[in-house]
Design a protein around this motif. Structure first.
Motif, PDB file in Angstrom:
ATOM      1  N   LEU A 169      25.463  36.726  48.597  1.00 44.16           N
ATOM      2  CA  LEU A 169      25.473  38.067  48.014  1.00 44.16           C
ATOM      3  C   LEU A 169      25.887  38.051  46.546  1.00 44.16           C
ATOM      4  O   LEU A 169      25.451  38.903  45.765  1.00 44.16           O
ATOM      5  CB  LEU A 169      26.396  38.986  48.825  1.00 44.16           C
ATOM      6  CG  LEU A 169      25.950  39.229  50.277  1.00 44.16           C
ATOM      7  CD1 LEU A 169      26.887  40.224  50.965  1.00 44.16           C
ATOM      8  CD2 LEU A 169      24.519  39.733  50.347  1.00 44.16           C
ATOM      9  N   VAL A 170      26.708  37.083  46.167  1.00 49.88           N
ATOM     10  CA  VAL A 170      27.045  36.920  44.749  1.00 49.88           C
ATOM     11  C   VAL A 170      25.800  36.462  43.990  1.00 49.88           C
ATOM     12  O   VAL A 170      25.490  36.962  42.907  1.00 49.88           O
ATOM     13  CB  VAL A 170      28.193  35.909  44.561  1.00 49.88           C
ATOM     14  CG1 VAL A 170      28.353  35.542  43.078  1.00 49.88           C
ATOM     15  CG2 VAL A 170      29.505  36.486  45.090  1.00 49.88           C
ATOM     16  N   ASP A 171      25.067  35.509  44.578  1.00 52.08           N
ATOM     17  CA  ASP A 171      23.837  35.027  43.952  1.00 52.08           C
ATOM     18  C   ASP A 171      22.828  36.151  43.751  1.00 52.08           C
ATOM     19  O   ASP A 171      22.119  36.196  42.740  1.00 52.08           O
ATOM     20  CB  ASP A 171      23.195  33.923  44.806  1.00 52.08           C
ATOM     21  CG  ASP A 171      23.896  32.590  44.640  1.00 52.08           C
ATOM     22  OD1 ASP A 171      24.651  32.424  43.665  1.00 52.08           O
ATOM     23  OD2 ASP A 171      23.694  31.704  45.502  1.00 52.08           O
ATOM     24  N   LEU A 172      22.762  37.062  44.716  1.00 53.35           N
ATOM     25  CA  LEU A 172      21.812  38.173  44.635  1.00 53.35           C
ATOM     26  C   LEU A 172      22.288  39.285  43.702  1.00 53.35           C
ATOM     27  O   LEU A 172      21.517  40.180  43.370  1.00 53.35           O
ATOM     28  CB  LEU A 172      21.579  38.762  46.033  1.00 53.35           C
ATOM     29  CG  LEU A 172      20.823  37.884  47.042  1.00 53.35           C
ATOM     30  CD1 LEU A 172      20.867  38.533  48.421  1.00 53.35           C
ATOM     31  CD2 LEU A 172      19.379  37.679  46.595  1.00 53.35           C
ATOM     32  N   GLY A 173      23.552  39.216  43.313  1.00 56.96           N
ATOM     33  CA  GLY A 173      24.093  40.261  42.450  1.00 56.96           C
ATOM     34  C   GLY A 173      24.486  41.520  43.196  1.00 56.96           C
ATOM     35  O   GLY A 173      24.703  42.568  42.593  1.00 56.96           O
ATOM     36  N   VAL A 174      24.573  41.421  44.528  1.00 55.96           N
ATOM     37  CA  VAL A 174      24.973  42.581  45.333  1.00 55.96           C
ATOM     38  C   VAL A 174      26.461  42.863  45.140  1.00 55.96           C
ATOM     39  O   VAL A 174      26.888  44.018  45.031  1.00 55.96           O
ATOM     40  CB  VAL A 174      24.663  42.342  46.827  1.00 55.96           C
ATOM     41  CG1 VAL A 174      25.225  43.480  47.685  1.00 55.96           C
ATOM     42  CG2 VAL A 174      23.158  42.217  47.045  1.00 55.96           C
ATOM     43  N   VAL A 175      27.272  41.798  45.126  1.00 52.20           N
ATOM     44  CA  VAL A 175      28.708  41.923  44.845  1.00 52.20           C
ATOM     45  C   VAL A 175      29.049  40.973  43.696  1.00 52.20           C
ATOM     46  O   VAL A 175      28.304  40.027  43.424  1.00 52.20           O
ATOM     47  CB  VAL A 175      29.575  41.591  46.078  1.00 52.20           C
ATOM     48  CG1 VAL A 175      29.339  42.585  47.195  1.00 52.20           C
ATOM     49  CG2 VAL A 175      29.298  40.167  46.570  1.00 52.20           C
ATOM     50  N   THR A 176      30.172  41.196  43.060  1.00 53.21           N
ATOM     51  CA  THR A 176      30.595  40.339  41.956  1.00 53.21           C
ATOM     52  C   THR A 176      31.741  39.431  42.385  1.00 53.21           C
ATOM     53  O   THR A 176      32.440  39.711  43.374  1.00 53.21           O
ATOM     54  CB  THR A 176      31.068  41.169  40.753  1.00 53.21           C
ATOM     55  OG1 THR A 176      32.274  41.876  41.116  1.00 53.21           O
ATOM     56  CG2 THR A 176      30.004  42.171  40.342  1.00 53.21           C
ATOM     57  N   ARG A 177      31.947  38.357  41.638  1.00 60.06           N
ATOM     58  CA  ARG A 177      33.061  37.457  41.904  1.00 60.06           C
ATOM     59  C   ARG A 177      34.380  38.215  41.858  1.00 60.06           C
ATOM     60  O   ARG A 177      35.264  37.996  42.692  1.00 60.06           O
ATOM     61  CB  ARG A 177      33.104  36.327  40.875  1.00 60.06           C
ATOM     62  CG  ARG A 177      31.956  35.362  40.909  1.00 60.06           C
ATOM     63  CD  ARG A 177      32.152  34.271  39.875  1.00 60.06           C
ATOM     64  NE  ARG A 177      30.990  33.382  39.822  1.00 60.06           N
ATOM     65  CZ  ARG A 177      29.910  33.611  39.097  1.00 60.06           C
ATOM     66  NH1 ARG A 177      29.832  34.711  38.363  1.00 60.06           N
ATOM     67  NH2 ARG A 177      28.906  32.765  39.103  1.00 60.06           N
ATOM     68  N   GLU A 178      34.507  39.069  40.887  1.00 56.33           N
ATOM     69  CA  GLU A 178      35.750  39.802  40.702  1.00 56.33           C
ATOM     70  C   GLU A 178      36.061  40.693  41.899  1.00 56.33           C
ATOM     71  O   GLU A 178      37.209  40.775  42.360  1.00 56.33           O
ATOM     72  CB  GLU A 178      35.675  40.657  39.426  1.00 56.33           C
ATOM     73  CG  GLU A 178      35.659  39.854  38.130  1.00 56.33           C
ATOM     74  CD  GLU A 178      34.342  39.091  37.918  1.00 56.33           C
ATOM     75  OE1 GLU A 178      33.295  39.543  38.473  1.00 56.33           O
ATOM     76  OE2 GLU A 178      34.358  38.063  37.229  1.00 56.33           O
ATOM     77  N   GLU A 179      35.042  41.359  42.426  1.00 56.63           N
ATOM     78  CA  GLU A 179      35.237  42.240  43.579  1.00 56.63           C
ATOM     79  C   GLU A 179      35.683  41.453  44.810  1.00 56.63           C
ATOM     80  O   GLU A 179      36.539  41.915  45.578  1.00 56.63           O
ATOM     81  CB  GLU A 179      33.931  42.988  43.896  1.00 56.63           C
ATOM     82  CG  GLU A 179      33.571  44.047  42.864  1.00 56.63           C
ATOM     83  CD  GLU A 179      32.175  44.582  43.059  1.00 56.63           C
ATOM     84  OE1 GLU A 179      31.936  45.760  42.699  1.00 56.63           O
ATOM     85  OE2 GLU A 179      31.304  43.838  43.568  1.00 56.63           O
ATOM     86  N   VAL A 180      35.122  40.278  44.971  1.00 59.11           N
ATOM     87  CA  VAL A 180      35.470  39.445  46.128  1.00 59.11           C
ATOM     88  C   VAL A 180      36.834  38.796  45.917  1.00 59.11           C
ATOM     89  O   VAL A 180      37.649  38.700  46.839  1.00 59.11           O
ATOM     90  CB  VAL A 180      34.394  38.368  46.356  1.00 59.11           C
ATOM     91  CG1 VAL A 180      34.805  37.461  47.514  1.00 59.11           C
ATOM     92  CG2 VAL A 180      33.049  39.017  46.626  1.00 59.11           C
ATOM     93  N   ARG A 181      37.089  38.366  44.682  1.00 61.90           N
ATOM     94  CA  ARG A 181      38.335  37.670  44.361  1.00 61.90           C
ATOM     95  C   ARG A 181      39.562  38.526  44.676  1.00 61.90           C
ATOM     96  O   ARG A 181      40.611  38.019  45.066  1.00 61.90           O
ATOM     97  CB  ARG A 181      38.313  37.271  42.891  1.00 61.90           C
ATOM     98  CG  ARG A 181      39.215  36.091  42.546  1.00 61.90           C
ATOM     99  CD  ARG A 181      39.127  35.765  41.070  1.00 61.90           C
ATOM    100  NE  ARG A 181      37.894  35.041  40.760  1.00 61.90           N
ATOM    101  CZ  ARG A 181      37.165  35.240  39.668  1.00 61.90           C
ATOM    102  NH1 ARG A 181      37.514  36.172  38.791  1.00 61.90           N
ATOM    103  NH2 ARG A 181      36.082  34.516  39.448  1.00 61.90           N
ATOM    104  N   LEU A 182      39.413  39.829  44.537  1.00 60.84           N
ATOM    105  CA  LEU A 182      40.517  40.737  44.825  1.00 60.84           C
ATOM    106  C   LEU A 182      40.949  40.676  46.288  1.00 60.84           C
ATOM    107  O   LEU A 182      42.065  41.080  46.627  1.00 60.84           O
ATOM    108  CB  LEU A 182      40.119  42.179  44.472  1.00 60.84           C
ATOM    109  CG  LEU A 182      39.947  42.506  42.989  1.00 60.84           C
ATOM    110  CD1 LEU A 182      39.362  43.898  42.820  1.00 60.84           C
ATOM    111  CD2 LEU A 182      41.289  42.393  42.266  1.00 60.84           C
ATOM    112  N   ARG A 183      40.089  40.159  47.137  1.00 62.99           N
ATOM    113  CA  ARG A 183      40.355  40.131  48.575  1.00 62.99           C
ATOM    114  C   ARG A 183      40.579  38.715  49.101  1.00 62.99           C
ATOM    115  O   ARG A 183      40.605  38.506  50.305  1.00 62.99           O
ATOM    116  CB  ARG A 183      39.178  40.785  49.323  1.00 62.99           C
ATOM    117  CG  ARG A 183      39.005  42.249  48.987  1.00 62.99           C
ATOM    118  CD  ARG A 183      37.639  42.762  49.386  1.00 62.99           C
ATOM    119  NE  ARG A 183      37.542  44.204  49.243  1.00 62.99           N
ATOM    120  CZ  ARG A 183      37.311  44.837  48.095  1.00 62.99           C
ATOM    121  NH1 ARG A 183      37.127  44.138  46.981  1.00 62.99           N
ATOM    122  NH2 ARG A 183      37.258  46.152  48.040  1.00 62.99           N
TER     123      ARG A 183
END
Length: 279
Positions: A169-183
């Motif tokens: 999903l990061v590769d597809l640009g659906v979510v960002t690293r930053e959004e995931v990193r927070l969790r």
């Protein structure tokens, strides 16, 4: 009960025949007819066979497209086994090009299902759906908050599977690293889960998450002791699967061979003895 056992063996035999390439185009018509059965178990098993025959080029894609409505119904079945089988068959159909943009509303709806199991399975299918043109990124991104909630799910199995598709999903640009990193703290908890299968699922995602910059190698190295417990567990199958992951982690420099050498050697010998690893 006896009838169920006999039927179970019959389907196992069919699976073997499919694998060996024995079933012909003429034989496939029987399984296509079974897709209209009223029995969900029968329909789910028939779809599994049809999907594999489609991948082998034995069943025409047009025949599958005309009947896929019965498969869509199974994706939300209350029968967990039938539902799980249906999701696997759906993945095969997507890969074979049997789904198209007209089916997008079905999958968009499933991405927001109230049932976590259905929701994470739908998100796990996003990458092939996008690659095949069934879903468009512009329609998925507004729903990303639904996926991000799965990364915090209380159900560890759901959470582990969700973290397993973060890289896609990061590769597809659906979510960002930053959004995931927070969790990421939720992922670290999975690396030391009491459930060894869940723990292995998390460790199998570690390499991709590090490569995407979501977590660091140093953060994972602090959890090495928990990976060693998997390699030394009483579950032979889990140990053998984890052995492959151990090698990948060493190859990527995430673990040092000296840390897992003894446990790896013992596991390798055990896997060879039980036939789960070649000589």
């Amino acid at each position: 009960y006896k009838r169920q056992v006999v039927r179970g063996y019959a389907w196992i035999t069919v699976d073997n025949l499919v694998e060996r390439g024995v079933i012909t185009k003429e034989d496939s018509t029987l399984f296509l007819k079974l897709l209209d059965s009223e029995d969900e178990d029968t329909v789910s098993k028939a779809w599994y066979v049809v999907a594999r025959l489609l991948m082998k080029g034995i069943v025409p894609v047009e025949e599958v497209r005309r009947r896929k409505g019965s498969l869509f119904k199974l994706l939300t079945s209350e029968d967990e086994k039938a539902r799980e089988s249906a999701w696997y068959s759906t993945r095969l159909l997507v890969e074979a090009g049997a789904m198209d943009y007209e089916d997008s509303n079905v999958f968009l709806s499933l991405l927001g299902s109230q049932v976590e199991d259905i929701r994470f399975r739908a998100w796990a299918l996003v990458k092939p759906l996008v690659e095949k043109g069934v879903l468009l990124n512009v329609l998925i991104r507004p729903r990303k908050y639904i996926f991000l909630e799965l990364l915090d799910a209380q159900n560890e199995e759901v959470r582990a599977h969700a973290w397993g598709v973060v890289d896609a999903l990061v590769d597809l640009g659906v979510v960002t690293r930053e959004e995931v990193r927070l969790r990421k703290c939720q992922f670290f908890k999975l690396l030391e889960s009491r459930d060894l299968i869940t723990r292995w699922h998390a460790w199998s995602s570690a390499v991709d998450l590090i490569s995407k910059g979501v977590i660091t190698r140093e953060e994972v190295e602090q959890k090495v002791a928990y990976f060693l417990e998997v390699l030394e567990s009483g579950n032979v199958l889990i140990r053998c699967i984890a052995l492959r992951e151990a090698r990948a982690l060493v190859d990527r420099g995430i673990l040092r061979w000296s840390e897992i050498q003894e446990a790896s050697h013992k596991t390798e010998e055990l896997c060879k003895r039980v036939g789960l690893l070649g000589p």
